[in-house]
Write a protein that holds these residues in place. Structure first.
Motif, PDB file in Angstrom:
ATOM      1  N   PRO A   1       0.657  -1.284   0.020  1.00 53.96           N
ATOM      2  CA  PRO A   1       0.236   0.086  -0.348  1.00 53.96           C
ATOM      3  C   PRO A   1       1.142   0.871   0.571  1.00 53.96           C
ATOM      4  N   THR A   2       0.539   2.378  -0.525  1.00 55.34           N
ATOM      5  CA  THR A   2       1.072   3.798  -0.888  1.00 55.34           C
ATOM      6  C   THR A   2       0.902   3.711   0.733  1.00 55.34           C
ATOM      7  N   SER A   3       1.824   4.400   1.111  1.00 59.18           N
ATOM      8  CA  SER A   3       2.290   5.100   1.964  1.00 59.18           C
ATOM      9  C   SER A   3       1.897   7.351   2.793  1.00 59.18           C
ATOM     10  N   SER A   4       1.744   7.918   3.023  1.00 57.35           N
ATOM     11  CA  SER A   4       1.895   9.170   3.211  1.00 57.35           C
ATOM     12  C   SER A   4       1.939   9.665   4.013  1.00 57.35           C
ATOM     13  N   GLU A   5       2.479  10.879   4.754  1.00 57.59           N
ATOM     14  CA  GLU A   5       2.158  11.416   5.748  1.00 57.59           C
ATOM     15  C   GLU A   5       1.505  12.569   5.547  1.00 57.59           C
ATOM     16  N   ARG A   6       1.098  13.223   7.457  1.00 60.07           N
ATOM     17  CA  ARG A   6       0.083  14.211   6.910  1.00 60.07           C
ATOM     18  C   ARG A   6      -0.052  14.446   8.851  1.00 60.07           C
TER      19      ARG A   6
ATOM     20  N   ALA B 298     -18.932  15.632  10.915  1.00 57.15           N
ATOM     21  CA  ALA B 298     -17.591  16.497  10.803  1.00 57.15           C
ATOM     22  C   ALA B 298     -16.313  16.987  10.329  1.00 57.15           C
ATOM     23  N   GLY B 299     -16.388  16.118   9.059  1.00 57.56           N
ATOM     24  CA  GLY B 299     -15.763  15.987   8.688  1.00 57.56           C
ATOM     25  C   GLY B 299     -14.266  15.155   8.193  1.00 57.56           C
ATOM     26  N   GLY B 300     -14.607  13.632   9.651  1.00 53.65           N
ATOM     27  CA  GLY B 300     -13.096  13.375   9.379  1.00 53.65           C
ATOM     28  C   GLY B 300     -13.533  11.587   9.056  1.00 53.65           C
ATOM     29  N   ARG B 301     -12.802  10.956   9.405  1.00 58.01           N
ATOM     30  CA  ARG B 301     -13.270   9.105   9.325  1.00 58.01           C
ATOM     31  C   ARG B 301     -13.189   8.580  10.058  1.00 58.01           C
ATOM     32  N   VAL B 302     -13.553   7.007   9.871  1.00 53.23           N
ATOM     33  CA  VAL B 302     -13.213   6.297  10.780  1.00 53.23           C
ATOM     34  C   VAL B 302     -12.260   5.657  10.032  1.00 53.23           C
ATOM     35  N   VAL B 303     -11.281   5.592  11.131  1.00 53.98           N
ATOM     36  CA  VAL B 303     -10.310   4.008  10.517  1.00 53.98           C
ATOM     37  C   VAL B 303     -10.407   2.918  11.028  1.00 53.98           C
ATOM     38  N   ASN B 304     -10.697   2.259  12.468  1.00 55.25           N
ATOM     39  CA  ASN B 304     -10.672   1.095  12.494  1.00 55.25           C
ATOM     40  C   ASN B 304     -11.986   1.112  13.484  1.00 55.25           C
ATOM     41  N   GLN B 305     -12.330   0.020  13.517  1.00 55.46           N
ATOM     42  CA  GLN B 305     -13.347  -0.074  15.022  1.00 55.46           C
ATOM     43  C   GLN B 305     -13.472  -1.189  15.008  1.00 55.46           C
ATOM     44  N   ALA B 306     -12.317  -1.681  16.001  1.00 57.74           N
ATOM     45  CA  ALA B 306     -12.720  -3.007  16.987  1.00 57.74           C
ATOM     46  C   ALA B 306     -14.163  -3.722  17.869  1.00 57.74           C
TER      47      ALA B 306
ATOM     48  N   ASP C 231      -5.953  13.142  20.374  1.00 59.60           N
ATOM     49  CA  ASP C 231      -4.771  13.719  20.446  1.00 59.60           C
ATOM     50  C   ASP C 231      -3.941  14.458  19.156  1.00 59.60           C
ATOM     51  N   HIS C 232      -3.104  15.565  19.155  1.00 57.08           N
ATOM     52  CA  HIS C 232      -3.037  15.693  17.407  1.00 57.08           C
ATOM     53  C   HIS C 232      -1.503  14.851  17.240  1.00 57.08           C
ATOM     54  N   GLY C 233      -1.285  14.765  16.072  1.00 60.83           N
ATOM     55  CA  GLY C 233       0.669  15.291  15.765  1.00 60.83           C
ATOM     56  C   GLY C 233       0.989  14.497  13.652  1.00 60.83           C
ATOM     57  N   GLU C 234       1.627  14.248  13.746  1.00 63.52           N
ATOM     58  CA  GLU C 234       2.404  13.886  11.862  1.00 63.52           C
ATOM     59  C   GLU C 234       1.780  11.930  12.522  1.00 63.52           C
ATOM     60  N   LEU C 235       0.935  11.783  11.156  1.00 63.66           N
ATOM     61  CA  LEU C 235       1.085  10.823  11.490  1.00 63.66           C
ATOM     62  C   LEU C 235       1.368   9.372   9.673  1.00 63.66           C
ATOM     63  N   ILE C 236       1.956   8.475   9.979  1.00 62.94           N
ATOM     64  CA  ILE C 236       1.535   7.622   8.822  1.00 62.94           C
ATOM     65  C   ILE C 236       0.694   7.114   8.185  1.00 62.94           C
ATOM     66  N   ALA C 237      -0.319   7.329   7.291  1.00 60.44           N
ATOM     67  CA  ALA C 237      -1.077   6.067   6.530  1.00 60.44           C
ATOM     68  C   ALA C 237      -0.546   5.596   5.521  1.00 60.44           C
ATOM     69  N   GLU C 238      -0.750   4.321   6.343  1.00 59.77           N
ATOM     70  CA  GLU C 238      -0.412   3.289   4.875  1.00 59.77           C
ATOM     71  C   GLU C 238      -1.735   2.412   4.616  1.00 59.77           C
ATOM     72  N   GLY C 239      -2.916   3.082   3.598  1.00 57.68           N
ATOM     73  CA  GLY C 239      -4.127   2.180   3.781  1.00 57.68           C
ATOM     74  C   GLY C 239      -4.747   2.574   3.982  1.00 57.68           C
ATOM     75  N   ASP C 240      -5.526   1.620   5.105  1.00 62.24           N
ATOM     76  CA  ASP C 240      -6.439   2.047   6.207  1.00 62.24           C
ATOM     77  C   ASP C 240      -5.853   1.642   7.911  1.00 62.24           C
ATOM     78  N   GLU C 241      -4.540   1.852   7.549  1.00 65.87           N
ATOM     79  CA  GLU C 241      -4.022   1.664   9.311  1.00 65.87           C
ATOM     80  C   GLU C 241      -3.124   3.109   8.975  1.00 65.87           C
ATOM     81  N   LEU C 242      -3.040   3.746  10.329  1.00 63.70           N
ATOM     82  CA  LEU C 242      -2.637   4.890  10.952  1.00 63.70           C
ATOM     83  C   LEU C 242      -1.015   4.246  11.416  1.00 63.70           C
TER      84      LEU C 242
END
Length: 583
Positions: free
Chosen positions: A3-8, A49-57, A102-113
């Motif tokens: 998967p392509t990774s990105s930082e934000r 709120a313009g957000g995204r649910v990343v994961n629901q265990a 919390d707020h900070g720099e994240l690495i996103a790979e597909g559906d993973e943070l």
């Protein structure tokens, strides 16, 4: 292809369900249904709120937002929605989540943070109370001044597996009341007593009325005296408390020096013909305000006003201390206070009103008795578990259970004849042994020993209903609720019993609807709806009765009722039968 990774940079929300394992063990199907409803709330609020649910265990949610303000408002909206039963599903128990951001720099790979912000949000969530939203300083600073959000500092805390302490803030809507449940850190100084302990600092007399200072000193004396009548509180004596009157020390620092869990601080203003008392309960370990309230009275009768304020404050405070200790104990934080810790664990189970929870409560109370064989209240509450075994027919030998309840209540009274709770428990046993006169006598003794215990007033009110005095019972419940505004369901239960006896069925329904767990009032709800001519609603609550009490029969339940008036037993029996419950 990986998967392509990105930082934000983003804000991360982590939420976790309170006591998921215990709920699943108790009611798997209901928990799953409630969980699905909660997930729909998370999905709708996060999307809005313009957000995204990343994961629901199974019992947790991870979401991200482009800006902190949206994330915090979303979290608060979620908690507001989750505090209410799911729409159209009044049978489902509301679930409570802890939420951390919390707020900070994240690495996103597909559906993973990935990133430290994800870990910090999870750790902040772990120290939140159910229904609470905690955020890091990074989130709080980025939101800044807001007309919609208020923040309260929780302190700089060391969180599990994080290398550096984190400054944590509690978030709430700006128009919501400020209320906080304190955290704990280890205390030094004097050894802590084995029960919740408190110092009442001299109240400050303010205002233009020259009598304010004298009234404040008198009020402090009264509160110390009244609190001292509560057997499960350790109260610093007047001389020690007044030693700090002219010292510029914080309540937390004084409490730390004296080796107590709590310090009560406050001021009394006398002006324009009124007394206004503002009181704050501070947790010594953290310096955090665990509870605060304002009381007002007129100045027409100074002594009566002062005594009334002292009674109300003492009763309310004692209840809030115990409630606060229960919260800390339930969520795995705080020092276990030896026998008292087991007592609180037992109380938490006792009021679930199930056979399994009652058995767990008995084990906890038994352990408290083993640790401290002279602990009268532990024996009193152990008595209650046998009373419930009899009342709800959880026992294979109900008559033996009621006899054991009586023996334990009598043992509690023998261990400490001055402990009001032991006499109150004996009153409960006598009531359901159909000795209504003896029950009222025991409650009168309990009330004489501690006239400021609102729980005793509420229990005595129920005995008055069965004695055919429902109007007096309502007066007692009103007094109990005034003394303890954060009252438990048992107050409403006694109130509903009295209203039912007075044939005020709509008020019965409204009263039970204010309970934290209205399902325990399902028998009265079924009978009230039936007698009020609402058969569909009556059948719905009759079904709830049968789910909670398999094998329930009207004849058996009516046989447990200690009414002195046969007409009242027939009144209840008729309502239960009209609701469709088996005869």
């Amino acid at each position: 292809m990986p998967p392509t990774s990105s930082e934000r940079a983003a804000t991360v929300l982590h939420a976790d369900l309170e006591n998921y394992t215990g709920r699943m063990a108790r009611d798997p199907h209901g928990t799953v249904a409630s969980l699905k409803s909660c997930r729909a709330v998370f999905a709708a609020c996060v999307a809005a709120a313009g957000g995204r649910v990343v994961n629901q265990a199974a019992d947790s949610v991870l979401a991200e937002f482009g800006d902190p303000r949206s994330g915090v408002l979303c979290a608060l909206a979620i908690q507001t929605r989750l505090a209410e039963p799911p729409a159209g599903r009044g049978d489902l128990e509301p679930l409570r989540y802890r939420v951390g951001l919390d707020h900070g720099e994240l690495i996103a790979e597909g559906d993973e943070l990935y990133g430290l912000a994800v870990n910090r949000a999870a750790r902040i969530q772990e120290i939140a109370e159910p229904g609470e939203v905690l955020v890091s300083a990074d989130v709080q600073e980025r939101v800044g001044p807001s007309p919609e959000i208020a923040f309260a500092a929780e302190g700089v805390l060391r969180l599990k597996n994080l290398p550096e302490p984190v400054a944590v803030f509690r978030a709430r809507r700006a128009d919501a009341p400020a209320d906080a449940a304190g955290r704990r850190r280890p205390l030094g100084g004097l050894a802590l007593p084995a029960v919740p302990s408190i110092v009442v600092l001299p109240f400050r007399g303010l205002g233009v009325d020259p009598r304010a200072a004298l009234l404040a000193e008198g009020l402090t004396d009264e509160v110390i005296a009244n609190l001292s009548r509560f057997r499960d509180l350790f109260v610093i004596g007047r001389a020690s408390a007044f030693a700090y009157r002219d010292r510029a020390r914080s309540p937390a620092a004084v409490g730390y020096e004296l080796g107590v869990h709590y310090a009560l601080d406050g001021s009394l203003v006398a002006e324009s013909g009124r007394l206004r008392l503002t009181a704050h309960l501070v947790e010594t370990a953290t310096g955090k305000v665990a509870w605060s309230e304002r009381f007002e009275r007129t100045l027409e009768d100074l002594l009566e006003a002062e005594a009334d304020l002292a009674r109300r404050l003492a009763a309310t405070l004692a209840g809030r201390v115990e409630e606060h200790e229960q919260q800390l104990l339930r969520h795995g934080r705080g020092q276990r206070l030896d026998a008292y810790g087991h007592l609180l664990a037992g109380l938490h189970e006792l009021y679930r009103y199930t056979a399994t929870a009652n058995a767990r409560a008995r084990l906890a109370f038994t352990r408290a008795c083993e640790i401290d064989p002279g602990y009268a209240r532990a024996f009193a509450m152990l008595s209650r578990t046998h009373s419930y075994d009899w009342r709800y027919r959880w026992s294979a030998d109900p008559a033996r259970s009621l006899e054991e309840a009586r023996n334990l209540a009598e043992q509690a009274v023998a261990l400490d004849p001055t402990d009001a709770r032991g006499h109150a428990e004996l009153g409960w046993v006598k009531l359901y042994a159909k000795d209504v006169a003896g029950a009222l006598e025991a409650y009168v003794t309990a009330h004489r020993l501690n006239p400021n215990d609102p729980d005793i007033l509420a229990l005595m009110a129920d005995a008055l209903v069965y004695a055919g005095r429902p109007a007096e019972a309502l007066d007692l419940v009103a007094r109990a609720k005034r003394l303890n505004p954060h009252y438990p369901d048992i107050y409403l239960w006694s109130e509903a019993d009295a209203l039912f006896s007075l044939r005020r069925y709509d008020e019965v329904v409204a009263t039970i609807g204010r309970m934290h767990d209205p399902s325990e009032g399902s028998r009265l709800l079924a009978a009230s709806h039936a007698l009020a001519g609402r058969p569909a609603e009556a059948r719905r609550y009759a079904e709830m009765v049968l789910r909670r009490q398999p094998g329930f029969s009207v004849a058996d339940w009516i046989a447990t009722q200690p009414d002195t008036d046969p007409e009242e037993r027939e009144h209840f029996r008729k309502g239960l039968l009209l609701a469709g419950l088996p005869p």
